[in-house]
Scaffold this active site. Structure first.
Site, short mmCIF file in Angstrom:
data_model
loop_
_atom_site.label_atom_id
_atom_site.label_comp_id
_atom_site.label_asym_id
_atom_site.label_seq_id
_atom_site.Cartn_x
_atom_site.Cartn_y
_atom_site.Cartn_z
N CYS A 42 -2.11 33.96 8.64
CA CYS A 42 -1.76 34.93 7.60
C CYS A 42 -1.83 34.25 6.23
CB CYS A 42 -0.34 35.45 7.84
SG CYS A 42 0.14 36.75 6.66
N ASP A 44 0.20 34.53 3.97
CA ASP A 44 1.58 34.27 3.51
C ASP A 44 1.74 32.81 3.07
OD1 ASP A 44 4.49 33.68 3.62
OD2 ASP A 44 4.62 35.73 4.40
N ARG A 46 4.14 30.98 2.97
CA ARG A 46 5.11 30.17 3.71
C ARG A 46 4.57 29.62 5.02
NH1 ARG A 46 9.31 34.96 3.73
NH2 ARG A 46 7.30 35.96 4.22
N HIS A 98 3.18 35.16 12.19
CA HIS A 98 4.54 34.68 11.91
C HIS A 98 5.51 35.85 11.91
CE1 HIS A 98 4.69 36.07 7.63
NE2 HIS A 98 3.39 36.07 7.80
N CYS A 101 6.42 39.09 9.13
CA CYS A 101 5.16 39.25 8.40
C CYS A 101 5.17 40.56 7.59
CB CYS A 101 3.99 39.25 9.38
SG CYS A 101 2.38 39.37 8.56
CO CO Z 1 2.15 37.58 7.17
#
Ligand code: CO
Length: 212
Positions: A42, A44, A46, A98, A101
């Site tokens: 992803c 993302d 993090r 994750h 999400c």
């Molecule tokens: Co995500």
């Protein structure tokens, strides 16, 4: 100092530190890459592939998009996949989602007018939800529903990989790569394994290519 100036400064410090620690590092890196892994994760911020697996540059070929999707009409992911499989000869492909999400969460809600493009991307996750609605709607808490859909999404994407001609060809000729579905916990930093497929895994004939 502007925030992006800090990034550039940190980069200089990092390059310096790497050279101190291993004087031949960048010389080696500039020759070629021979990563053993393709990571589909992803976007993302993090969930950085290298950091959460303590991997050095050169270890993982990385593709990231919103909600780690393998859409089999997406030229971007297919190009990455073909290069990784046919040129880099990676041994493993990891789809890593994750918990928590935002992309998967958005797919659980109504279409949002401010993300008119992302809605089209996330529709693929709505379809997975629809496929597993009976199981998912039995979960009492919204967090539990989201977590399970995150897992089901990863599993679906691993199957999507297996359904490509790129993977089926490589499985047939070289018995690689192995496909893995993982999920990362934002709250504890731990990766959980969900699924693993290899050349011997059974496949729905609907998706099988006949190369003979
Ligand atoms: Co995500």
């Amino acid at each position: 100092m502007k925030p992006f100036d800090r990034l550039l400064l940190e980069n200089k410090a990092w390059a310096h530190e790497m050279t101190e620690h291993d004087p031949g590092f960048f010389q080696r890196m500039s020759q070629a890459q021979t990563p053993e892994f393709l990571w589909i994760g992803c976007s993302d911020s993090r969930v950085p592939a290298e950091q959460i697996t303590a991997s050095e540059p050169g270890t993982i070929f990385v593709h990231r998009n919103i909600a780690n999707l393998v859409v089999t009409t997406d030229m971007n992911v297919l190009s990455v996949l073909q290069y990784a499989v046919d040129v880099l000869h990676v041994k493993h492909i990891i789809v890593c989602g994750h918990y928590g999400c935002g992309g998967v969460m958005a797919a659980l809600n109504k279409q949002q007018p401010q993300i008119i493009l992302a809605n089209k991307w996330l529709k693929h996750i709505k379809d997975i939800y629809r496929l597993h609605r009976v199981e998912l709607d039995l979960l009492p808490l919204p967090e539990a529903k989201l977590d399970r859909l995150v897992e089901l999404n990863v599993i679906e994407q691993v199957h999507n990989l297996a359904h490509t001609s790129i993977i089926q060809k490589a499985w047939r000729s070289e018995q690689r790569p192995e496909l893995h579905g993982w999920v990362y916990g934002l709250d504890d930093g731990i990766i959980k394994e969900l699924i693993s497929l290899n050349a011997d895994s059974p496949m729905d004939p609907l998706y099988q290519y006949d190369f003979s």
